[in-house]
Design an enzyme around this catalytic site. Structure first.
Site, PDB file in Angstrom:
ATOM      1  N   GLY A  29      72.169  56.325 -10.855  1.00  0.00           N
ATOM      2  CA  GLY A  29      70.862  55.783 -11.445  1.00  0.00           C
ATOM      3  C   GLY A  29      69.892  57.149 -11.769  1.00  0.00           C
ATOM      4  O   GLY A  29      70.211  58.207 -10.804  1.00  0.00           O
ATOM      5  N   GLY A  34      63.670  60.597  -9.067  1.00  0.00           N
ATOM      6  CA  GLY A  34      64.749  60.838  -8.368  1.00  0.00           C
ATOM      7  C   GLY A  34      66.267  60.560  -8.781  1.00  0.00           C
ATOM      8  O   GLY A  34      65.868  59.870  -9.853  1.00  0.00           O
ATOM      9  N   VAL A  36      70.176  59.427  -8.038  1.00  0.00           N
ATOM     10  CA  VAL A  36      71.005  58.577  -7.232  1.00  0.00           C
ATOM     11  C   VAL A  36      72.705  59.079  -7.616  1.00  0.00           C
ATOM     12  O   VAL A  36      72.772  58.689  -8.616  1.00  0.00           O
ATOM     13  CB  VAL A  36      70.711  57.213  -7.035  1.00  0.00           C
ATOM     14  CG1 VAL A  36      71.710  56.604  -6.136  1.00  0.00           C
ATOM     15  CG2 VAL A  36      69.282  57.062  -6.915  1.00  0.00           C
ATOM     16  N   LYS A  56      70.214  60.066  -2.724  1.00  0.00           N
ATOM     17  CA  LYS A  56      69.274  60.058  -3.843  1.00  0.00           C
ATOM     18  C   LYS A  56      68.470  61.298  -3.721  1.00  0.00           C
ATOM     19  O   LYS A  56      68.032  61.906  -2.178  1.00  0.00           O
ATOM     20  CB  LYS A  56      68.188  58.856  -3.442  1.00  0.00           C
ATOM     21  CG  LYS A  56      67.015  59.028  -4.458  1.00  0.00           C
ATOM     22  CD  LYS A  56      65.923  57.892  -3.909  1.00  0.00           C
ATOM     23  CE  LYS A  56      66.248  56.612  -4.703  1.00  0.00           C
ATOM     24  NZ  LYS A  56      64.966  55.570  -4.652  1.00  0.00           N
ATOM     25  N   ASP A 168      58.238  46.647  -5.532  1.00  0.00           N
ATOM     26  CA  ASP A 168      58.959  47.025  -6.681  1.00  0.00           C
ATOM     27  C   ASP A 168      60.479  45.953  -6.656  1.00  0.00           C
ATOM     28  O   ASP A 168      61.654  46.458  -6.824  1.00  0.00           O
ATOM     29  CB  ASP A 168      59.433  48.396  -6.678  1.00  0.00           C
ATOM     30  CG  ASP A 168      60.097  48.918  -8.123  1.00  0.00           C
ATOM     31  OD1 ASP A 168      59.841  48.086  -9.068  1.00  0.00           O
ATOM     32  OD2 ASP A 168      60.581  49.825  -8.399  1.00  0.00           O
TER      33      ASP A 168
HETATM   34  P1  ADP Z   1      66.026  54.647  -8.132  1.00  0.00           P
HETATM   35  O1  ADP Z   1      64.456  55.322  -7.838  1.00  0.00           O
HETATM   36  O2  ADP Z   1      66.272  55.431  -9.290  1.00  0.00           O
HETATM   37  O3  ADP Z   1      65.331  53.241  -9.021  1.00  0.00           O
HETATM   38  P2  ADP Z   1      67.450  53.290  -6.454  1.00  0.00           P
HETATM   39  O4  ADP Z   1      67.136  53.451  -5.066  1.00  0.00           O
HETATM   40  O5  ADP Z   1      67.026  51.869  -6.957  1.00  0.00           O
HETATM   41  O6  ADP Z   1      66.593  54.396  -7.418  1.00  0.00           O
HETATM   42  O7  ADP Z   1      68.973  53.202  -6.564  1.00  0.00           O
HETATM   43  C1  ADP Z   1      69.385  53.491  -8.332  1.00  0.00           C
HETATM   44  C2  ADP Z   1      70.648  52.777  -8.384  1.00  0.00           C
HETATM   45  O8  ADP Z   1      71.625  53.309  -7.375  1.00  0.00           O
HETATM   46  C3  ADP Z   1      70.645  51.435  -7.760  1.00  0.00           C
HETATM   47  O9  ADP Z   1      70.008  50.573  -9.028  1.00  0.00           O
HETATM   48  C4  ADP Z   1      71.986  50.809  -7.493  1.00  0.00           C
HETATM   49  O10 ADP Z   1      72.780  50.647  -8.481  1.00  0.00           O
HETATM   50  C5  ADP Z   1      72.355  52.433  -7.060  1.00  0.00           C
HETATM   51  N1  ADP Z   1      72.094  52.344  -5.352  1.00  0.00           N
HETATM   52  C6  ADP Z   1      71.181  52.609  -4.629  1.00  0.00           C
HETATM   53  N2  ADP Z   1      71.376  52.468  -3.239  1.00  0.00           N
HETATM   54  C7  ADP Z   1      72.677  52.115  -3.181  1.00  0.00           C
HETATM   55  C8  ADP Z   1      73.577  51.711  -2.207  1.00  0.00           C
HETATM   56  N3  ADP Z   1      72.886  51.724  -0.812  1.00  0.00           N
HETATM   57  N4  ADP Z   1      74.941  51.253  -2.307  1.00  0.00           N
HETATM   58  C9  ADP Z   1      75.140  51.073  -3.709  1.00  0.00           C
HETATM   59  N5  ADP Z   1      74.540  51.421  -4.816  1.00  0.00           N
HETATM   60  C10 ADP Z   1      73.220  51.715  -4.595  1.00  0.00           C
HETATM   61 MG    MG Z   2      65.529  51.305  -8.217  1.00  0.00          MG
END
Ligand code: ADP
Ligand code: MG
Length: 353
Positions: A29, A34, A36, A56, A168
């Site tokens: 993402g 940020g 990820v 992240k 959120d």
């Molecule tokens: P952003 O600030 O970009 O929204 P997120 O923390 O929501 O960041 O993470 C982006 C994406 O990464 C999530 O929608 C998910 O698909 C994936 N993701 C994040 N954390 C995890 C996790 N612990 N395990 C699996 N996938 C994750």
């Molecule tokens: Mg998110």
């Protein structure tokens, strides 16, 4: 003392990581604050499997997000994705970047799952394992949606009891944990901890308009802004009672419930349109229903039918979450005690017979 000291001690005894310890995998993402990635540990000697972590790389808000994740891990770990470690990565030329590491919980968010035509049946097998070949019907769909709602509300209750408002909550920030076979909350990037005054000033520009409650500020604008941490610790339980900031998340969760019940509200554009309609109805769901029902499509009629099961307890719960005034909305804890969730066990039993 207490919380900060414990955090310090815990930190001393946990493994620490740095940039070179990680091998970057697929990008999962990318948001405004940020990026990820799925990552694995470089040390092959470790027991880590390939790509079983998530990284992240965050900008300026990363510090707050690390703080929130540390707090969640100590206070309500099961509510959110397992947080492993967070640090300031300073070696690159472009200045500091916060790195946050979680355990990889699974490949699907609720948003991914809701996009499938099979929803909610695609979730049923994930939560319950192989299910018998039962007839697909509204009762069965309702039971799956109940289970998902209960799991989200359980996570939220944990956060809110800890003093954290997520701000959120949306299907994209709810991950299915394949290990625990439950949904968990992710992305504490916009969260606020009212009991210690961390990120006290609402960053309303961070809020996602699709799922945001109508109140722009989750705290009354009359409460003193940005108090120092000790003051906030002393005051905020009172402020919490006065302003019920947790109800912001409840509104968003209500919209997720709505989207689960009505397939035609699952796209962004239809949700935005719904928000406009609801605003025109002064945020009165009953009025919205009244205006829609006479000319409702079969799809909508089916959604109402689902919510009307068992004397309308689903509709009751939904309308107690999606209300204009935070004070009128249910809390996560009260929602979990709603009769809507009593039926769940009975239905499971009747399915098993
Ligand atoms: P952003 O600030 O970009 O929204 P997120 O923390 O929501 O960041 O993470 C982006 C994406 O990464 C999530 O929608 C998910 O698909 C994936 N993701 C994040 N954390 C995890 C996790 N612990 N395990 C699996 N996938 C994750
Ligand atoms: Mg998110």
């Amino acid at each position: 003392f207490d919380m900060f000291f414990l955090a310090f001690v815990e930190r001393l005894f946990r493994p620490t990581f740095r940039k070179d310890d990680f091998v970057l995998g697929k990008k999962l993402g990318e948001g405004a604050f940020g990026v990820v990635y799925r990552v694995s540990l470089a040390k092959k000697s470790s027991s880590n499997k390939e790509g079983d972590l998530v990284l992240k790389k965050a900008t300026e808000y990363g510090a707050v997000e690390i703080w929130m994740n540390e707090r969640v891990r100590r206070a309500c770990a099961s509510s959110c994705a397992d947080f492993v470690y967070g640090f300031l990565e300073n070696s690159s030329k472009k200045g500091g970047e916060y790195w946050l590491i979680w355990r990889f919980e699974g490949k699907s968010t609720l948003a991914d799952l809701m996009q499938s035509k099979e929803f909610p049946y695609n979730v049923e097998t994930m939560i319950l394992g192989e299910v018998q070949d039962l007839p697909k019907g509204i009762e069965r769909e309702n039971r799956i949606i109940q289970t998902i709602m209960r799991q989200i509300l359980f996570c939220l209750d944990g956060l809110h009891s800890t003093g954290i408002v997520h701000r959120d909550i949306k299907p994209q920030n709810i991950i299915f944990s394949e290990g625990s076979r439950t949904f968990k909350i992710i992305d504490l990037g916009a969260a606020t901890d009212l009991r210690v005054g961390i990120n006290y000033i609402p960053k309303e520009f961070l809020l996602d308009p699709r799922y945001a409650a109508p109140e722009q500020y989750i705290m009354s604008t009359q409460t003193p802004s940005a108090p120092s941490a000790p003051v906030a610790t002393a005051l905020s339980p009172v402020l919490w009672q006065m302003n019920l900031p947790d109800r912001f998340d409840i509104y968003s969760t209500g919209l997720i419930f709505l989207q689960m019940a009505f397939p035609s509200l699952r796209t962004d554009s239809s949700l935005i349109q719904f928000n406009r309609q609801l605003k025109r109805c002064d945020y009165d769901l009953v009025a919205w229903r009244r205006s829609l029902e006479p000319r409702a499509s079969p799809d909508f009629r089916r959604g109402f039918e689902l919510l009307d099961l068992d004397g309308g307890i689903g509709w009751e719960l939904l309308t107690s979450m999606v209300r204009y005034k935070p004070r009128k909305r249910t809390s996560a804890k009260a929602a979990l005690a709603n009769p809507y969730f009593d039926r769940e066990g009975l239905l499971v039993l009747s399915f098993m017979q």
